[in-house]
Design an enzyme around this catalytic site. Structure first.
Site, PDB file in Angstrom:
ATOM      1  N   LEU A  71     -41.617 -29.566 -23.039  1.00 22.14           N
ATOM      2  CA  LEU A  71     -40.380 -30.241 -22.669  1.00 22.14           C
ATOM      3  C   LEU A  71     -40.076 -31.257 -23.766  1.00 22.14           C
ATOM      4  O   LEU A  71     -40.996 -31.833 -24.353  1.00 22.14           O
ATOM      5  CB  LEU A  71     -40.522 -30.981 -21.328  1.00 22.14           C
ATOM      6  CG  LEU A  71     -40.676 -30.145 -20.054  1.00 22.14           C
ATOM      7  CD1 LEU A  71     -40.906 -31.068 -18.856  1.00 22.14           C
ATOM      8  CD2 LEU A  71     -39.461 -29.264 -19.808  1.00 22.14           C
ATOM      9  N   ASP A  72     -38.796 -31.499 -24.030  1.00 22.70           N
ATOM     10  CA  ASP A  72     -38.420 -32.548 -24.978  1.00 22.70           C
ATOM     11  C   ASP A  72     -39.012 -33.881 -24.511  1.00 22.70           C
ATOM     12  O   ASP A  72     -39.217 -34.105 -23.314  1.00 22.70           O
ATOM     13  CB  ASP A  72     -36.894 -32.688 -25.059  1.00 22.70           C
ATOM     14  CG  ASP A  72     -36.226 -31.489 -25.715  1.00 22.70           C
ATOM     15  OD1 ASP A  72     -36.931 -30.694 -26.352  1.00 22.70           O
ATOM     16  OD2 ASP A  72     -34.998 -31.367 -25.577  1.00 22.70           O
ATOM     17  N   ARG A  73     -39.240 -34.771 -25.459  1.00 30.31           N
ATOM     18  CA  ARG A  73     -39.872 -36.061 -25.142  1.00 30.31           C
ATOM     19  C   ARG A  73     -39.143 -36.811 -24.033  1.00 30.31           C
ATOM     20  O   ARG A  73     -39.771 -37.366 -23.121  1.00 30.31           O
ATOM     21  CB  ARG A  73     -39.929 -36.935 -26.402  1.00 30.31           C
ATOM     22  CG  ARG A  73     -40.667 -38.258 -26.211  1.00 30.31           C
ATOM     23  CD  ARG A  73     -40.843 -38.981 -27.536  1.00 30.31           C
ATOM     24  NE  ARG A  73     -39.567 -39.418 -28.070  1.00 30.31           N
ATOM     25  CZ  ARG A  73     -39.002 -40.601 -27.772  1.00 30.31           C
ATOM     26  NH1 ARG A  73     -39.611 -41.436 -26.937  1.00 30.31           N
ATOM     27  NH2 ARG A  73     -37.855 -40.939 -28.299  1.00 30.31           N
ATOM     28  N   THR A  75     -37.089 -35.584 -21.754  1.00 32.45           N
ATOM     29  CA  THR A  75     -36.878 -34.799 -20.540  1.00 32.45           C
ATOM     30  C   THR A  75     -38.057 -34.992 -19.605  1.00 32.45           C
ATOM     31  O   THR A  75     -39.213 -34.884 -20.021  1.00 32.45           O
ATOM     32  CB  THR A  75     -36.727 -33.304 -20.881  1.00 32.45           C
ATOM     33  OG1 THR A  75     -35.637 -33.137 -21.786  1.00 32.45           O
ATOM     34  CG2 THR A  75     -36.464 -32.481 -19.629  1.00 32.45           C
ATOM     35  N   ARG A 176     -28.959 -28.878 -23.913  1.00 35.67           N
ATOM     36  CA  ARG A 176     -28.243 -30.042 -24.439  1.00 35.67           C
ATOM     37  C   ARG A 176     -27.090 -29.619 -25.345  1.00 35.67           C
ATOM     38  O   ARG A 176     -25.959 -30.119 -25.235  1.00 35.67           O
ATOM     39  CB  ARG A 176     -29.219 -30.944 -25.192  1.00 35.67           C
ATOM     40  CG  ARG A 176     -30.341 -31.482 -24.309  1.00 35.67           C
ATOM     41  CD  ARG A 176     -31.514 -32.017 -25.106  1.00 35.67           C
ATOM     42  NE  ARG A 176     -31.138 -33.143 -25.964  1.00 35.67           N
ATOM     43  CZ  ARG A 176     -31.987 -33.762 -26.777  1.00 35.67           C
ATOM     44  NH1 ARG A 176     -33.235 -33.342 -26.859  1.00 35.67           N
ATOM     45  NH2 ARG A 176     -31.584 -34.779 -27.523  1.00 35.67           N
TER      46      ARG A 176
END
Length: 243
Positions: A71-73, A75, A176
């Site tokens: 997961l993105d940082r 998120t 996004r």
């Protein structure tokens, strides 16, 4: 030959924190509700990542869980790790075969039109300085990767909307960029033009939450669904907008 990975030096607070994020554990898998601000792996910030924190679950033989996806940082939400090599192999193949179903919740400044739909727009990774970005490009452009996302408006008000997002492919920053592409950048998403305020309040981070993960269990092959509750900062903004 790949060098052996060294165990991270974790404090008692680190270990307590990562254990508190566990939402499911059995002999084959372990799943967490990752907080926003924590990188899954790598990253340039000199701080522990979730990958480092998995050393808290190391066995006596030195083996420890391995992340199945990222997961993105910024998120938050459900993230899965395999506890054995066979489980990691099984889940890796299941992901390649698109047997994982991921559901996200996000806040946006206004409901999309139409209120639900499917975004089919190719993406290409680009480097700007030390940062990596994704851009929507023509399908026949060099380096283009096909990407498809579904979206559905769950509720809306004068202050914004709560949307459910479902990626059909797994490109970096896909949700996004796709939402920004249709003029509905996610709240708090500085990189792709999202608003930094929502319902009269500051949005200090990307308001994107991995709420649900459905996948075949590596032992039984039966479908399993795990969910992570919305974090407090997301709930606060959601309530402020009457969503």
């Amino acid at each position: 030959m790949k060098p052996a990975r060294q165990p991270a030096q974790l404090s008692d607070a680190d270990i307590a924190a990562v254990r508190s994020w566990v939402i499911h554990e059995d002999a084959h898998i372990i799943a967490f509700s990752k907080p926003s601000g924590l990188s899954s792996q790598g990253g340039r910030i000199q701080a522990h990542t979730l990958d480092d924190l998995l050393w808290a679950f190391a066995r006596s033989n030195g083996k420890r869980p391995e992340l199945v996806h990222r997961l993105d940082r910024d998120t938050s939400g459900v993230i899965l790790a395999a506890k054995t090599k066979p489980a990691a192999g099984y889940l890796g193949k299941a992901m390649q075969m698109r047997r994982f179903q991921k559901t996200y919740l996000a806040l946006i400044a206004a409901a999309p039109e139409p209120r639900s739909g499917r975004i089919n727009a190719a993406l290409r990774r680009e480097e700007i300085g030390r940062e990596s970005y994704m851009r929507v490009v023509d399908f026949d452009a060099p380096g283009a990767q096909g990407a498809v996302s579904g979206y559905r408006t769950l509720s809306s008000s004068e202050d914004g909307a709560l949307v459910e997002l479902s990626p059909e492919t797994g490109r970096m920053h896909q949700l996004r960029v796709h939402m920004a592409h249709i003029g509905r950048a996610l709240v708090g998403d500085v990189r792709y033009g999202g608003a930094l305020t929502f319902a009269g309040r500051g949005a200090g981070r990307l308001m994107l939450h991995a709420s649900k993960l459905s996948f075949p269990h590596p032992e039984t092959n039966e479908r399993m669904t795990l969910e992570a509750p919305l974090p407090d900062d997301f709930l606060t903004l959601k309530a402020a907008a009457g969503l």
